[in-house]
Scaffold this active site. Structure first.
Site, PDB file in Angstrom:
ATOM      1  N   VAL A  17       0.350  -1.311   0.271  1.00 39.65           N
ATOM      2  CA  VAL A  17       0.107   0.304   0.238  1.00 39.65           C
ATOM      3  C   VAL A  17       0.960   1.544  -0.116  1.00 39.65           C
ATOM      4  O   VAL A  17       0.611   1.898  -0.659  1.00 39.65           O
ATOM      5  CB  VAL A  17      -0.585   0.046   1.220  1.00 39.65           C
ATOM      6  N   GLU A 191      -2.527 -10.717   4.380  1.00 35.16           N
ATOM      7  CA  GLU A 191      -1.717 -10.031   5.258  1.00 35.16           C
ATOM      8  C   GLU A 191      -0.137 -10.613   5.706  1.00 35.16           C
ATOM      9  O   GLU A 191      -0.413 -11.589   5.404  1.00 35.16           O
ATOM     10  CB  GLU A 191      -3.069 -10.387   6.392  1.00 35.16           C
ATOM     11  N   LYS A 206     -11.731  -5.814  11.440  1.00 37.36           N
ATOM     12  CA  LYS A 206     -13.150  -4.979  10.523  1.00 37.36           C
ATOM     13  C   LYS A 206     -14.122  -4.959  11.382  1.00 37.36           C
ATOM     14  O   LYS A 206     -14.956  -4.352  11.301  1.00 37.36           O
ATOM     15  CB  LYS A 206     -12.517  -5.428   9.696  1.00 37.36           C
ATOM     16  N   GLY A 308      -5.737  -4.867  -1.987  1.00 35.92           N
ATOM     17  CA  GLY A 308      -4.719  -4.712  -3.371  1.00 35.92           C
ATOM     18  C   GLY A 308      -4.008  -3.453  -3.137  1.00 35.92           C
ATOM     19  O   GLY A 308      -4.811  -2.448  -1.932  1.00 35.92           O
TER      20      GLY A 308
HETATM   21  P1  NDP Z   1       3.752  -4.914   3.771  1.00 35.09           P
HETATM   22  O1  NDP Z   1       3.740  -5.220   4.295  1.00 35.09           O
HETATM   23  O2  NDP Z   1       3.807  -4.778   2.601  1.00 35.09           O
HETATM   24  O3  NDP Z   1       4.693  -3.735   4.140  1.00 35.09           O
HETATM   25  C1  NDP Z   1       4.629  -3.092   5.358  1.00 35.09           C
HETATM   26  C2  NDP Z   1       5.648  -1.817   4.920  1.00 35.09           C
HETATM   27  O4  NDP Z   1       6.190  -1.161   6.407  1.00 35.09           O
HETATM   28  C3  NDP Z   1       7.400  -1.882   4.359  1.00 35.09           C
HETATM   29  O5  NDP Z   1       7.790  -0.958   3.862  1.00 35.09           O
HETATM   30  C4  NDP Z   1       8.363  -2.139   6.025  1.00 35.09           C
HETATM   31  O6  NDP Z   1       9.466  -1.732   5.381  1.00 35.09           O
HETATM   32  C5  NDP Z   1       7.148  -1.316   6.286  1.00 35.09           C
HETATM   33  N1  NDP Z   1       7.928  -1.265   7.631  1.00 35.09           N
HETATM   34  C6  NDP Z   1       7.204  -2.742   8.328  1.00 35.09           C
HETATM   35  N2  NDP Z   1       8.008  -2.469   9.903  1.00 35.09           N
HETATM   36  C7  NDP Z   1       8.557  -1.119  10.277  1.00 35.09           C
HETATM   37  C8  NDP Z   1       9.631  -0.639  11.045  1.00 35.09           C
HETATM   38  N3  NDP Z   1       9.366  -1.426  12.472  1.00 35.09           N
HETATM   39  N4  NDP Z   1      10.241   0.140  10.795  1.00 35.09           N
HETATM   40  C9  NDP Z   1      10.051   0.806   9.782  1.00 35.09           C
HETATM   41  N5  NDP Z   1       8.587   0.486   8.560  1.00 35.09           N
HETATM   42  C10 NDP Z   1       8.446  -0.974   8.846  1.00 35.09           C
HETATM   43  O7  NDP Z   1       2.258  -3.868   4.297  1.00 35.09           O
HETATM   44  P2  NDP Z   1       1.117  -3.314   3.834  1.00 35.09           P
HETATM   45  O8  NDP Z   1       1.110  -2.826   2.416  1.00 35.09           O
HETATM   46  O9  NDP Z   1       0.134  -4.927   3.133  1.00 35.09           O
HETATM   47  O10 NDP Z   1      -0.384  -3.106   4.547  1.00 35.09           O
HETATM   48  C11 NDP Z   1       0.200  -2.204   5.048  1.00 35.09           C
HETATM   49  C12 NDP Z   1      -1.417  -1.987   6.163  1.00 35.09           C
HETATM   50  O11 NDP Z   1      -2.424  -1.495   5.211  1.00 35.09           O
HETATM   51  C13 NDP Z   1      -1.995  -2.758   7.173  1.00 35.09           C
HETATM   52  O12 NDP Z   1      -1.404  -2.431   7.962  1.00 35.09           O
HETATM   53  C14 NDP Z   1      -2.234  -3.572   6.350  1.00 35.09           C
HETATM   54  O13 NDP Z   1      -3.585  -4.173   7.392  1.00 35.09           O
HETATM   55  C15 NDP Z   1      -3.202  -2.121   6.225  1.00 35.09           C
HETATM   56  N6  NDP Z   1      -4.410  -2.973   5.387  1.00 35.09           N
HETATM   57  C16 NDP Z   1      -3.606  -3.603   3.636  1.00 35.09           C
HETATM   58  C17 NDP Z   1      -3.827  -3.567   2.423  1.00 35.09           C
HETATM   59  C18 NDP Z   1      -3.632  -4.458   0.975  1.00 35.09           C
HETATM   60  O14 NDP Z   1      -4.492  -5.121   0.309  1.00 35.09           O
HETATM   61  N7  NDP Z   1      -2.360  -4.374   0.933  1.00 35.09           N
HETATM   62  C19 NDP Z   1      -5.513  -3.371   1.825  1.00 35.09           C
HETATM   63  C20 NDP Z   1      -6.011  -3.007   3.414  1.00 35.09           C
HETATM   64  C21 NDP Z   1      -5.377  -2.247   4.583  1.00 35.09           C
HETATM   65  P3  NDP Z   1      10.687  -2.712   4.189  1.00 35.09           P
HETATM   66  O15 NDP Z   1      10.025  -2.469   2.673  1.00 35.09           O
HETATM   67  O16 NDP Z   1      11.750  -2.135   4.354  1.00 35.09           O
HETATM   68  O17 NDP Z   1       9.924  -4.287   4.949  1.00 35.09           O
HETATM   69  N1  HSE Z   2      -5.630  -8.895   4.449  1.00 33.38           N
HETATM   70  C1  HSE Z   2      -6.762  -8.031   3.800  1.00 33.38           C
HETATM   71  C2  HSE Z   2      -7.640  -8.816   2.868  1.00 33.38           C
HETATM   72  C3  HSE Z   2      -5.935  -6.467   3.484  1.00 33.38           C
HETATM   73  O1  HSE Z   2      -7.506  -9.999   2.642  1.00 33.38           O
HETATM   74  O2  HSE Z   2      -8.871  -8.421   2.552  1.00 33.38           O
HETATM   75  C4  HSE Z   2      -7.318  -5.804   3.266  1.00 33.38           C
HETATM   76  O3  HSE Z   2      -7.953  -5.313   4.995  1.00 33.38           O
END
Ligand code: NDP
Ligand code: HSE
Length: 440
Positions: A17, A191, A206, A308
């Site tokens: 994201v 996740e 949620k 996504g």
């Molecule tokens: P990702 O695991 O893809 O990305 C997490 C990011 O956070 C990475 O860039 C990582 O760094 C960084 N990060 C993790 N831990 C640390 C830390 N200790 N210090 C600094 N940076 C850190 O997660 P998503 O993008 O999938 O999800 C992000 C949020 O959005 C979550 O809360 C998720 O539940 C929510 N979400 C996600 C959706 C999805 O479809 N993916 C949909 C709706 C909500 P690095 O890249 O260097 O490892």
């Molecule tokens: N893992 C979550 C899902 C991402 O599949 O719906 C969106 O919150």
């Protein structure tokens, strides 16, 4: 170009994201400035590992591993790291530093929401979290603002994209659970630990967020009844199809009114049978859909991408624009309303319909025994279908039969005690499945 005031935006996380949020902020800066009434300057992006591969081509000089320093002096902090720590500490640090916070972190809000909202209230900051429930679908703002003058009675929805993707592919293609889960992970829906998806934890988080907003009540995660989809197999999907249903992982949040007028709520997540003609049955892939039933508005439905990277980035950026407008307008943020403080009832109090699938001895009197146990348990039968699965070749009796019993509405506690008595009755060889029927 209009001479806008510049707001400093800090981004924590550049994964599925975050990388898309950064990309869109940089690509559409001028347009976003016109909508927000402020120039949004991406001051930096905090990550764990500077060398990780990113989904978008982002300027390397923006990256840092020092989230704490990046936050100081920022007007808006976007938290997209996920998980509880260090997200919680950094969000509280951002609020204490005077920033508004935008987050998609349902795990954080469902477990530490009260702490975060209270911290924001104390300094007049605001926390925006449209992406924390149902990805790209606008559902937080409708519950918080559009329906602020109404009373929500029920929310029922598919709020986890990964499990909907898995169940849909199992249903439409006969796909294997583990294979489809691996694809959902590769597509960025799941996740970091997909147990959160398949065991229903993500949907429960949620549901807690949606119920808290809808019922003006703090709903702790442990008040949400949760069951995942790992027990759903091909036979259950086929049996559901045969009976005209599809299996969906549903989140149900209900306002219950007792005879004396007192109110409580029920918040639950479980795989349930939905009639194939119901609109929720046609929610395919990683899409989500949320039905909201309100006293004055009636039935409303919200549908779209529940997961996504780029889809979720849309919801995050909407929040960033709202936060920017608030900064420009001034004044204190709108806090969370928890004035109703309704108690949550345990799952045993829930009233719904059920489908019970049993393997029984195929001999005289068995059906009558089963019907008697259901009747004693105050569970009323709506439909029964029997299929002989292993008959004696000569007499056509003495083998086993599969009984699929559809019930009228019953109390969950009565139903589960009845199923226990059926299992111990001596005529039931196996309780194959017990599924709730939801949708009307
Ligand atoms: P990702 O695991 O893809 O990305 C997490 C990011 O956070 C990475 O860039 C990582 O760094 C960084 N990060 C993790 N831990 C640390 C830390 N200790 N210090 C600094 N940076 C850190 O997660 P998503 O993008 O999938 O999800 C992000 C949020 O959005 C979550 O809360 C998720 O539940 C929510 N979400 C996600 C959706 C999805 O479809 N993916 C949909 C709706 C909500 P690095 O890249 O260097 O490892
Ligand atoms: N893992 C979550 C899902 C991402 O599949 O719906 C969106 O919150």
């Amino acid at each position: 170009m209009t001479d806008y005031r510049t707001l400093r935006v800090a981004l924590l996380g550049a994964g599925a994201v975050g990388s898309q949020v950064a990309d869109l902020l940089l690509k559409h800066g001028d347009e976003l400035a016109d909508r927000a009434g402020a120039k949004l300057e991406l001051a930096g992006i905090a990550v764990r590992n500077l060398d990780s591969k990113r989904d978008a081509d982002l300027p390397r000089e923006l990256f840092t591993t020092d989230a704490e320093t990046l936050i100081v002096g920022s007007d808006i902090v976007i938290e997209l790291m996920g998980g509880i720590e260090p997200a919680r500490t950094q969000v509280l640090h951002a609020i204490a530093s005077g920033a508004d916070v935008v987050t998609a972190n349902k795990a954080l809000l469902a477990t530490h929401g009260s702490e975060v909202f209270e911290a924001a209230d104390q300094v007049g900051a605001e926390v925006y979290y449209e992406a924390a429930a149902a990805g790209a679908i606008p559902i937080i703002r409708p519950l918080r603002d559009s329906l602020a003058g109404d009373r929500v009675v029920r929310i029922m929805g598919i709020v986890n994209g990964t499990t909907n993707y898995i169940l849909d592919r199992m249903d439409t293609e006969g796909a294997d659970f583990a294979d489809v889960l691996a694809q959902a992970q590769a597509l960025g829906y799941a996740e970091a630990d997909p147990t959160a998806d398949v065991e229903g934890y993500d949907a429960a988080q949620k549901a807690a967020i949606l119920a808290s907003l809808a019922f003006h009540t703090t709903v702790p995660l442990d008040a949400v009844h949760r069951e995942g989809i790992t027990a759903v197999d091909a036979a259950m999907i086929e049996s559901a199809r045969h009976a005209g249903y599809v299996i969906k992982l549903l989140a149900v949040c209900e306002r219950l009114t007792a005879e004396d007028g007192s109110e409580s709520i029920s918040v639950r997540v479980y795989p349930a049978l939905v009639e194939r003609t119901h609109p929720l049955a046609s929610v395919h892939g990683a899409n989500n859909a949320v039905f909201v039933q309100a006293e004055a508005a009636g039935d409303l439905m919200f549908y779209g991408a529940g997961a996504g990277g780029v889809q979720t980035a849309s919801a995050v950026l909407g929040d960033v624009v709202s936060a920017a407008r608030r900064h420009i307008a001034g004044g204190v943020g709108v806090g969370e309303s928890t004035r109703a403080n309704l108690p949550a009832v345990p799952i045993g109090h829930v009233i719904t319909r059920y489908q019970i699938t049993l393997e029984v001895d195929d001999k005289p009197g068995v059906l009558a025994t089963v019907a008697g146990i259901l009747s004693e348990g105050r569970v009323s039968i709506a439909t029964v279908e029997q299929t002989v699965i292993e008959a004696d070749q000569t007499t056509q009796t003495g083998g086993s039969a599969r009984l699929v019993i559809g019930t009228h509405k019953a109390r969950e506690q009565d139903l589960s005690e009845t199923v226990e008595r059926l299992a111990a009755s001596g005529v039931v060889e196996r309780v194959v499945s017990v599924l709730r029927v939801e949708g009307n």
